[in-house]
Enzyme design. Sequence first.
Site, PDB file in Angstrom:
ATOM      1  N   HIS A   1      60.721 101.945  -3.348  1.00 52.18           N
ATOM      2  CA  HIS A   1      60.445 103.201  -2.642  1.00 52.18           C
ATOM      3  C   HIS A   1      59.176 103.865  -3.195  1.00 52.18           C
ATOM      4  CE1 HIS A   1      64.064 102.680  -0.458  1.00 52.18           C
ATOM      5  NE2 HIS A   1      64.896 102.976  -1.447  1.00 52.18           N
TER       6      HIS A   1
ATOM      7  N   SER B   1      66.706 101.043  15.443  1.00 51.34           N
ATOM      8  CA  SER B   1      67.470 101.748  14.405  1.00 51.34           C
ATOM      9  C   SER B   1      67.581 103.253  14.627  1.00 51.34           C
ATOM     10  CB  SER B   1      66.864 101.465  13.013  1.00 51.34           C
ATOM     11  OG  SER B   1      66.976 100.104  12.707  1.00 51.34           O
TER      12      SER B   1
ATOM     13  N   LEU C   1      44.758 115.118  12.000  1.00 55.33           N
ATOM     14  CA  LEU C   1      45.922 114.273  12.305  1.00 55.33           C
ATOM     15  C   LEU C   1      47.200 115.100  12.339  1.00 55.33           C
ATOM     16  CD1 LEU C   1      47.236 111.345  12.436  1.00 55.33           C
ATOM     17  CD2 LEU C   1      47.527 111.575   9.962  1.00 55.33           C
TER      18      LEU C   1
ATOM     19  N   ASP D   1      60.036  99.657   6.728  1.00 56.10           N
ATOM     20  CA  ASP D   1      61.205  98.920   6.224  1.00 56.10           C
ATOM     21  C   ASP D   1      60.759  97.845   5.234  1.00 56.10           C
ATOM     22  OD1 ASP D   1      63.827  98.168   5.937  1.00 56.10           O
ATOM     23  OD2 ASP D   1      63.910  97.005   7.803  1.00 56.10           O
TER      24      ASP D   1
HETATM   25  C1  FPP Z   1      63.310 101.299   4.045  1.00 55.18           C
HETATM   26  O1  FPP Z   1      63.324 100.279   3.117  1.00 55.18           O
HETATM   27  C2  FPP Z   1      62.771 102.517   3.498  1.00 55.18           C
HETATM   28  C3  FPP Z   1      63.443 103.720   3.345  1.00 55.18           C
HETATM   29  C4  FPP Z   1      64.830 103.966   3.742  1.00 55.18           C
HETATM   30  C5  FPP Z   1      62.807 104.871   2.768  1.00 55.18           C
HETATM   31  C6  FPP Z   1      61.399 105.084   3.218  1.00 55.18           C
HETATM   32  C7  FPP Z   1      60.726 105.848   2.205  1.00 55.18           C
HETATM   33  C8  FPP Z   1      59.490 105.643   1.797  1.00 55.18           C
HETATM   34  C9  FPP Z   1      58.572 104.660   2.373  1.00 55.18           C
HETATM   35  C10 FPP Z   1      59.013 106.447   0.698  1.00 55.18           C
HETATM   36  C11 FPP Z   1      58.089 107.563   0.985  1.00 55.18           C
HETATM   37  C12 FPP Z   1      58.061 108.278   2.246  1.00 55.18           C
HETATM   38  C13 FPP Z   1      57.418 109.464   2.411  1.00 55.18           C
HETATM   39  C14 FPP Z   1      57.295 110.050   3.760  1.00 55.18           C
HETATM   40  C15 FPP Z   1      56.802 110.188   1.277  1.00 55.18           C
HETATM   41  P1  FPP Z   1      64.704  99.668   2.684  1.00 55.18           P
HETATM   42  O2  FPP Z   1      65.137 100.359   1.443  1.00 55.18           O
HETATM   43  O3  FPP Z   1      65.665  99.765   3.828  1.00 55.18           O
HETATM   44  O4  FPP Z   1      64.307  98.192   2.416  1.00 55.18           O
HETATM   45  P2  FPP Z   1      65.210  96.898   2.578  1.00 55.18           P
HETATM   46  O5  FPP Z   1      65.517  96.748   4.035  1.00 55.18           O
HETATM   47  O6  FPP Z   1      64.310  95.818   2.083  1.00 55.18           O
HETATM   48  O7  FPP Z   1      66.418  97.099   1.716  1.00 55.18           O
END
Ligand code: FPP
Length: 249
Positions: A37, A196, A131, A20
């Site tokens: 992202h 969550s 893994l 997150d």
């Molecule tokens: C949460 O941050 C993150 C996500 C909803 C997406 C997670 C995706 C990645 C880490 C990219 C790559 C993943 C893979 C497996 C290749 P947020 O957008 O909710 O952040 P915020 O709470 O600061 O808004």
Amino acid sequence: MAAPDHTVSNCPVHIAVIMDGNGRWARQRALPRHAGHRAGVKAVRRTIEHAVRRGVPYLTLFAFSSENFRRPPDEVGRLMTLFVEAMQREIDELHQNKVCLRFIGRRDQLADTLVQRIEAAESMTAANEGLRLTVAMAYGGRWDVAEAARKLCERAAVGDLDPADVDESLLGSSLCLAGVPDPDLLVRTGGEQRISNFLLWNLAYSELWFSDVLWPDFAESDLDAAIAYFGRRERRYGHTSEQLEASKC
Ligand code: FPP
């Protein structure tokens, strides 16, 4: 990727991660959320490499929840493209490093291109014994439990299962992570302290490590700190400390 280094004592067998903070990381830099992202993908790579280095057998990453579909369509679309690109770029190296890659979640909600990549990646890496990396995509913990219950009901309806035989073990073995030990440690970055709708059933006895670090900044030292925290926990599973001490004798 470096070879496993087994010097860390009491290392968790299975680490689950709620990644997150991508959006806030981007906002702090006056960048679009998508840049967060993208930076998050680099942190995913670092984390996988370090988990291999530490000899962690199972790593499960929460990439996209069922609820994340509520985000603006542009963000969802860009995230899906990012997943497809990341898979295309990383799969050969993951395979060379003997990573066995699996996905859990609702594939019927994902684009065909992504599902094709997922299936190709799973079959390419299926026999790998390194893994075991599970990526949760379009995943929800309640959906997982409900699906397991539905499958058992279907079996009972055709006489293949006696409802009296439904117990924790049977339900657990009908979930997405059947055959995978429950996470010993849940890591959540980004400062929030909640589950969550992640692996609701499987996290029953997990140790919880919450970090204020935003996911794109998550470094090897942060994973080490979480593992060290785990190493200091006494896992009692309902027993008393005295019972545990006595069982060591
Ligand atoms: C949460 O941050 C993150 C996500 C909803 C997406 C997670 C995706 C990645 C880490 C990219 C790559 C993943 C893979 C497996 C290749 P947020 O957008 O909710 O952040 P915020 O709470 O600061 O808004």
